[in-house]
Design a protein around this motif. Structure first.
Motif, short mmCIF file in Angstrom:
data_model
loop_
_atom_site.label_atom_id
_atom_site.label_comp_id
_atom_site.label_asym_id
_atom_site.label_seq_id
_atom_site.Cartn_x
_atom_site.Cartn_y
_atom_site.Cartn_z
N LEU A 19 41.47 -39.51 23.74
CA LEU A 19 40.86 -40.60 22.99
C LEU A 19 39.71 -40.00 22.17
O LEU A 19 39.04 -39.07 22.61
CB LEU A 19 40.31 -41.66 23.95
N PRO A 20 39.46 -40.53 20.97
CA PRO A 20 38.34 -40.04 20.17
C PRO A 20 37.04 -40.17 20.97
O PRO A 20 36.90 -41.12 21.76
CB PRO A 20 38.32 -40.97 18.96
N PRO A 21 36.11 -39.23 20.81
CA PRO A 21 34.90 -39.26 21.63
C PRO A 21 34.05 -40.51 21.42
O PRO A 21 33.44 -41.00 22.35
CB PRO A 21 34.15 -37.99 21.22
N ARG A 22 34.02 -41.00 20.19
CA ARG A 22 33.18 -42.17 19.96
C ARG A 22 33.99 -43.32 19.37
O ARG A 22 34.55 -43.20 18.28
CB ARG A 22 32.04 -41.82 18.99
N ILE A 23 34.05 -44.42 20.12
CA ILE A 23 34.66 -45.63 19.57
C ILE A 23 33.68 -46.77 19.81
O ILE A 23 33.27 -47.00 20.95
CB ILE A 23 36.02 -45.95 20.25
N GLU A 24 33.29 -47.41 18.73
CA GLU A 24 32.31 -48.49 18.87
C GLU A 24 33.00 -49.84 18.80
O GLU A 24 33.79 -50.11 17.89
CB GLU A 24 31.24 -48.35 17.79
N LEU A 25 32.69 -50.66 19.78
CA LEU A 25 33.25 -52.00 19.85
C LEU A 25 32.11 -53.01 19.77
O LEU A 25 30.94 -52.65 19.87
CB LEU A 25 34.02 -52.20 21.16
N ALA A 26 32.48 -54.28 19.61
CA ALA A 26 31.44 -55.31 19.49
C ALA A 26 31.32 -56.07 20.81
O ALA A 26 32.30 -56.67 21.28
CB ALA A 26 31.79 -56.27 18.36
N GLY A 27 30.13 -56.04 21.39
CA GLY A 27 29.87 -56.81 22.60
C GLY A 27 28.93 -57.96 22.27
O GLY A 27 28.35 -58.00 21.19
N ALA A 28 28.77 -58.87 23.23
CA ALA A 28 27.91 -60.03 22.97
C ALA A 28 26.47 -59.59 22.72
O ALA A 28 25.74 -60.21 21.95
CB ALA A 28 27.97 -61.00 24.15
N GLY A 29 26.05 -58.46 23.35
CA GLY A 29 24.68 -57.99 23.17
C GLY A 29 24.53 -56.91 22.11
O GLY A 29 23.49 -56.28 22.02
N VAL A 31 26.41 -53.41 19.95
CA VAL A 31 27.48 -52.40 19.96
C VAL A 31 27.75 -51.93 21.39
O VAL A 31 26.82 -51.69 22.17
CB VAL A 31 27.07 -51.21 19.07
N VAL A 32 29.03 -51.82 21.71
CA VAL A 32 29.43 -51.28 23.02
C VAL A 32 30.22 -50.01 22.75
O VAL A 32 31.16 -50.01 21.95
CB VAL A 32 30.33 -52.29 23.77
N GLU A 33 29.82 -48.91 23.39
CA GLU A 33 30.57 -47.69 23.20
C GLU A 33 31.68 -47.62 24.25
O GLU A 33 31.41 -47.78 25.45
CB GLU A 33 29.64 -46.49 23.30
N ALA A 34 32.90 -47.39 23.79
CA ALA A 34 34.01 -47.33 24.72
C ALA A 34 33.84 -46.11 25.64
O ALA A 34 33.43 -45.05 25.17
CB ALA A 34 35.34 -47.22 23.95
N PRO A 35 34.12 -46.25 26.93
CA PRO A 35 33.93 -45.14 27.89
C PRO A 35 35.04 -44.12 27.76
O PRO A 35 35.89 -44.00 28.62
CB PRO A 35 33.96 -45.85 29.24
N GLY A 75 36.89 -54.52 29.56
CA GLY A 75 37.94 -55.41 29.07
C GLY A 75 37.94 -55.34 27.56
O GLY A 75 36.89 -55.48 26.93
N VAL A 76 39.11 -55.13 26.98
CA VAL A 76 39.19 -54.93 25.53
C VAL A 76 39.99 -56.07 24.89
O VAL A 76 41.16 -56.28 25.22
CB VAL A 76 39.86 -53.58 25.20
N HIS A 77 39.34 -56.80 24.00
CA HIS A 77 40.03 -57.82 23.20
C HIS A 77 40.34 -57.22 21.83
O HIS A 77 39.44 -56.77 21.15
CB HIS A 77 39.12 -59.04 23.00
N VAL A 107 41.21 -50.08 17.24
CA VAL A 107 41.16 -48.61 17.30
C VAL A 107 41.61 -48.12 18.68
O VAL A 107 42.43 -47.20 18.79
CB VAL A 107 39.72 -48.11 17.00
N LEU A 108 41.09 -48.78 19.72
CA LEU A 108 41.45 -48.35 21.08
C LEU A 108 42.93 -48.61 21.37
O LEU A 108 43.59 -47.80 22.01
CB LEU A 108 40.61 -49.11 22.10
#
Lengths: 189, 428
Positions: A19-29, A31-35, A75-77, A107-108
């Protein structure tokens, strides 16, 4: 010498398969970085998919097992029209008990090959996918619901992953809802 | 030449949402796929449907949606949730082309739905006495609620309307009557609202009022006819709940419309059933049939096939004395989750001496994923999950009460039907 070479070979990781090292997702608080660089369990869900929603209590139980073993759970939507606040509300209402985020550009999902939910992905600290597939066989690939699941693919995979054993692949194809596919006109960026 | 090219261009142009797809989706899907309804996501606007285009096309092509189990050509029913080939082709071509929107200005507006009582204010509304809680997960629940009708005298019902309290979890409902107090005692003996069953309602009902499934519209019975409720009878409401992934509660209700004066002709349920079921473990194609010759003429208004989990197929027809066949219904892929009552668009006239034929097929092999037992076991007649039934209720109107009595006697003689089911016929 040969043994060392074999070990080195086994540990060597093909970066293309990770998986790419950095994937940014949107969380309620925010940016969430995917683990993607720690041991992780990614649960692909869809707040509008009844099959996915039906697994909520099972997701919560499996996530608990994973978290206890130090595995990051997300959890990924993959629904571009879902707001992170709505995703958070959905997680609360369904008692998921793990972090959720919106991957509007999918992306994920693309990186892991997930095209249908619910499915789960286990990845190691190098971002290598060691499991991708269904949760269990409660529904046949045609969607017929069994009285109860007879194969618990994700649980078995997770147990092996935690024990550091080879992770068995899923025993069958998943059933559920294809990812929302933004038609051409939605894809303006 | 130009005309020809234009024609080719038109043939090649994929269907658009505004051009044709919206109308198909609104007519066939939006009734359930709208906020507050059973459909998991709305299908009203382009934004709703466009992102699910591939999914919609796939489920329509496989005919998983709209859910409709009756084979075409075997009975013509109200509320038929079935797409035509050309509608499926249009949706498929639209999805394959990337779900083009077309002219947004020309888009049909989503239909308006009116959410109150569909048949107007009922004469009597009966609600579940207290809310019922559905857990987040587990097997489906078949809960029976006992609601006193409070009727001081015998009435005939012209129409019954069921309104689910929580459409996320209410899958379908069947409404029976109990004039004996048995169900009330059973309810009192069980803690919480109602009591749980599977195939039946746990007692011998003394009548029935019909059922409801998503996509059904309530209808009045033909003029001059009605279903009878005895004075003081209880309403037995069996609701099938589908756990949704989170805890839910439901308080459903029914509305009754009475006939202005007692109906001359009664609508009764003729239970075409065989209790002679004994399916060996592993048997993939067990056949059971029911034959019944009516001594009196009658009018059929609906059919309700019923099997359990290893039931696979049921075909029902009438063979008239002159040999002519009237196909009533054919369910090729029986699914216990879709226990519809199918109402004929045109009532079916059956002359005296006609033979009813029910042919059912069961798959009790390990290859049947619905098989409740793993490994498969011997299956006999009964009401429980692991039992089977071979039953088709025929909603019929005999021409008189005397005629009903004769049909009832013939049913008792000819059918291997348990006495409890024969009580549905009434007329005792």
């Amino acid at each position: 010498m040969l043994a060392i070479a074999l070990v080195l070979f086994a540990v060597a990781v093909d970066p293309a398969a990770c998986l790419p090292p950095r994937i940014e997702l949107a969380g309620a608080g925010g940016v969430v970085e995917a683990p993607t660089r720690k041991r992780a369990l990614l649960i692909f869900l869809d707040s509008q998919c009844p099959v996915s929603n039906g697994y909520s209590p099972e997701f919560a139980r499996i996530a608990k097992t994973a978290a206890k073993a130090g595995i990051a759970v997300l959890g990924v939507h993959s629904d571009p029209s879902l707001s992170p606040a709505k995703a958070e509300e959905h997680a609360r209402e369904h008692g998921l008990g793990f972090a959720v985020a919106v991957d509007a550009r999918q992306v994920l999902a693309r990186a892991t090959g997930v095209r249908l939910v619910p499915q789960a992905v286990l990845s190691d600290a190098n971002g290598r996918v060691v499991y991708r597939g269904r949760i269990d066989d409660l529904r046949t690939p045609e969607g017929i619901r069994r009285p109860a699941a007879t194969r618990h693919d994700l649980r078995d995979a997770l147990a092996a992953f935690i024990d550091g054993k080879p992770v068995p692949p899923p025993s069958g194809e998943p059933f559920g809802c294809p990812l929302p596919q933004p038609p051409e006109s939605f894809r303006k960026e | 030449m130009i005309v020809l090219l234009a024609g080719l261009a038109m043939a090649a142009a994929p269907p658009t949402w505004s051009g044709s797809v919206a109308a198909i989706v609104h007519k066939n899907c939006a009734g359930c796929h709208r906020p507050g309804e059973v459909g998991p996501f709305p299908l009203l606007t382009y934004e709703d449907a466009g992102k699910r285009a591939g999914f919609i096309a796939e489920t329509c092509r496989s005919r998983r949606m709209p859910p409709w189990k009756a084979e075409p050509g075997h009975g013509s029913f109200f509320d038929e949730r079935r797409l035509s080939e050309s509608e499926i082709n249009a949706i498929t071509a639209w999805a394959a082309a990337g779900a083009p929107r077309g002219d947004a200005q020309a888009e049909p507006k989503p239909p308006e739905f009116h959410d109150g009582w569909q048949l107007g204010k009922p004469d009597l509304v009966l609600r579940m006495v207290e809310p019922f809680t559905i857990p987040a997960e587990g097997r489906d629940i078949f809960q029976v609620f006992v609601i006193p009708s409070g009727l001081k005298e015998r009435r005939t019902v012209a129409a019954m309307e069921f309104r689910p309290g929580n459409r996320r979890v209410v899958h379908h409902a069947l409404v029976f009557l109990d004039g004996t107090g048995q169900a009330r005692r059973k309810d009192e003996a069980h803690p919480g609202p109602g009591y749980s069953t599977f195939g039946g309602v746990g007692i011998m009902p003394t009548g029935g009022l019909g059922g409801w499934a998503p996509g059904n519209f309530p209808r009045r019975l033909p003029d001059g006819t009605g279903r009878e409720i005895q004075a003081g009878a209880d309403i037995i409401l069996q609701v099938h709940y589908h756990p949704s992934g989170k805890r839910e509660t439901d308080t459903s209700e029914i509305g009754l419309h009475f006939t202005p004066k007692p109906a001359e002709k009664l609508v009764s349920n003729l239970p075409l059933a065989s209790r002679d079921i004994d399916i060996p473990a592993g048997e993939p194609a067990y056949k059971r049939s029911v034959r019944f010759t009516t001594p009196e003429p009658l009018t059929i208004i609906g059919v309700t096939p019923h099997m359990h989990l290893v039931g696979k197929e049921m075909k029902v027809r009438v063979v008239k004395p002159d040999g002519a066949e009237i196909p009533l219904i054919w369910i090729r892929d029986w699914d216990f989750n879709w226990q519809d009552t199918y109402l004929f668009r045109q009532p079916v006239q059956v002359p005296a001496g006609s033979r009813f034929e029910v042919d059912a097929l069961y798959d009790n092999s390990a290859a049947n994923p619905r098989n409740p037992r793993s490994p498969p076991g011997r299956v006999k007649w009964g009401e429980q999950t692991e039992n089977e039934m071979c039953l088709c209720f025929v909603a019929m109107i005999p021409h008189s009460r005397e005629s009903l009595g004769k049909i009832r006697q013939a049913a008792m003689r000819q059918l291997m039907t348990p006495g409890m089911l024969l009580r549905f016929l009434g007329g005792n």
